[in-house]
Design a protein around this motif. Structure first.
Motif, PDB file in Angstrom:
ATOM      1  N   ASP A  12       0.859  -1.176   0.000  1.00  0.00           N
ATOM      2  CA  ASP A  12       0.000   0.000   0.000  1.00  0.00           C
ATOM      3  C   ASP A  12       0.901   1.234   0.000  1.00  0.00           C
ATOM      4  O   ASP A  12       1.932   1.245   0.677  1.00  0.00           O
ATOM      5  CB  ASP A  12      -0.876   0.045   1.254  1.00  0.00           C
ATOM      6  N   GLY A  13       0.519   2.273  -0.729  1.00  0.00           N
ATOM      7  CA  GLY A  13       1.327   3.481  -0.711  1.00  0.00           C
ATOM      8  C   GLY A  13       0.924   4.492  -1.759  1.00  0.00           C
ATOM      9  O   GLY A  13      -0.101   4.354  -2.429  1.00  0.00           O
ATOM     10  N   ILE A  14       1.750   5.509  -1.889  1.00  0.00           N
ATOM     11  CA  ILE A  14       1.549   6.609  -2.822  1.00  0.00           C
ATOM     12  C   ILE A  14       2.443   6.381  -4.044  1.00  0.00           C
ATOM     13  O   ILE A  14       3.631   6.101  -3.900  1.00  0.00           O
ATOM     14  CB  ILE A  14       1.913   7.964  -2.166  1.00  0.00           C
ATOM     15  N   VAL A  15       1.878   6.510  -5.231  1.00  0.00           N
ATOM     16  CA  VAL A  15       2.642   6.355  -6.473  1.00  0.00           C
ATOM     17  C   VAL A  15       3.385   7.654  -6.775  1.00  0.00           C
ATOM     18  O   VAL A  15       2.815   8.736  -6.657  1.00  0.00           O
ATOM     19  CB  VAL A  15       1.705   6.019  -7.658  1.00  0.00           C
ATOM     20  N   GLY A  76       8.392   5.410  -2.243  1.00  0.00           N
ATOM     21  CA  GLY A  76       8.700   5.260  -0.823  1.00  0.00           C
ATOM     22  C   GLY A  76       8.790   6.600  -0.117  1.00  0.00           C
ATOM     23  O   GLY A  76       8.258   6.781   0.989  1.00  0.00           O
ATOM     24  N   ILE A  77       9.450   7.557  -0.751  1.00  0.00           N
ATOM     25  CA  ILE A  77       9.553   8.905  -0.181  1.00  0.00           C
ATOM     26  C   ILE A  77       8.171   9.550  -0.082  1.00  0.00           C
ATOM     27  O   ILE A  77       7.807  10.129   0.940  1.00  0.00           O
ATOM     28  CB  ILE A  77      10.516   9.774  -1.014  1.00  0.00           C
ATOM     29  N   ALA A  78       7.377   9.431  -1.152  1.00  0.00           N
ATOM     30  CA  ALA A  78       6.038  10.027  -1.162  1.00  0.00           C
ATOM     31  C   ALA A  78       5.156   9.399  -0.091  1.00  0.00           C
ATOM     32  O   ALA A  78       4.416  10.095   0.608  1.00  0.00           O
ATOM     33  CB  ALA A  78       5.398   9.862  -2.540  1.00  0.00           C
ATOM     34  N   THR A  79       5.241   8.089   0.077  1.00  0.00           N
ATOM     35  CA  THR A  79       4.424   7.383   1.069  1.00  0.00           C
ATOM     36  C   THR A  79       4.818   7.786   2.485  1.00  0.00           C
ATOM     37  O   THR A  79       3.955   8.080   3.315  1.00  0.00           O
ATOM     38  CB  THR A  79       4.559   5.855   0.875  1.00  0.00           C
ATOM     39  N   LEU A  80       6.118   7.818   2.761  1.00  0.00           N
ATOM     40  CA  LEU A  80       6.586   8.201   4.092  1.00  0.00           C
ATOM     41  C   LEU A  80       6.267   9.661   4.385  1.00  0.00           C
ATOM     42  O   LEU A  80       5.844  10.001   5.501  1.00  0.00           O
ATOM     43  CB  LEU A  80       8.085   7.946   4.218  1.00  0.00           C
ATOM     44  N   THR A  81       6.432  10.528   3.392  1.00  0.00           N
ATOM     45  CA  THR A  81       6.110  11.946   3.572  1.00  0.00           C
ATOM     46  C   THR A  81       4.639  12.122   3.916  1.00  0.00           C
ATOM     47  O   THR A  81       4.289  12.891   4.818  1.00  0.00           O
ATOM     48  CB  THR A  81       6.457  12.747   2.306  1.00  0.00           C
TER      49      THR A  81
END
Length: 115
Positions: A12-15, A76-81
């Motif tokens: 799950d996350g942000i593209v 990964g950066i977008a999801t963590l941010t």
């Protein structure tokens, strides 16, 4: 030989990094066609197919590792941010200057897809 390859979310996350992926595929072979069902900043669930590329199999393979490396890093950066911004709300999360060498622009781009 012609082939199709699909982009599947591993978590799950942000593209993030879709436009960069298209640039890389075009640099390798202008005849490769890429289609997306999501855009940068969209949330995806694990296992969902969110894009595909089709064309010459050899050229897809030439580009795919580079594309996946950049998209995984940026997503990964977008999801963590996004997670940190939600946790810090109403405060704002600002990008840092501490990025990997030569990747500052891409890291900042990944941070911005949530805005």
């Amino acid at each position: 030989m012609e082939a199709e390859a699909y982009f599947l979310a591993k978590e799950d996350g942000i593209v993030a990094g879709i436009a960069l992926a298209e640039m890389i595929f075009n640099e390798v072979d202008l005849s490769l066609k890429v289609e997306w069902s999501k855009k940068d900043g969209d949330f995806v669930h694990k296992g969902i197919q969110f894009g595909k590329v089709y064309g010459r199999a050899h050229n897809i393979v030439v580009a795919e590792r580079v594309v996946l490396n950049f998209m995984q890093r940026m997503s990964g950066i977008a999801t963590l941010t996004k997670a940190m911004a939600e946790a810090a709300s109403p405060a704002y999360i600002l990008e840092t200057r501490k990025t990997a060498p030569c990747l500052r622009l891409l890291d900042k781009w990944a941070h911005k897809v949530n805005n």
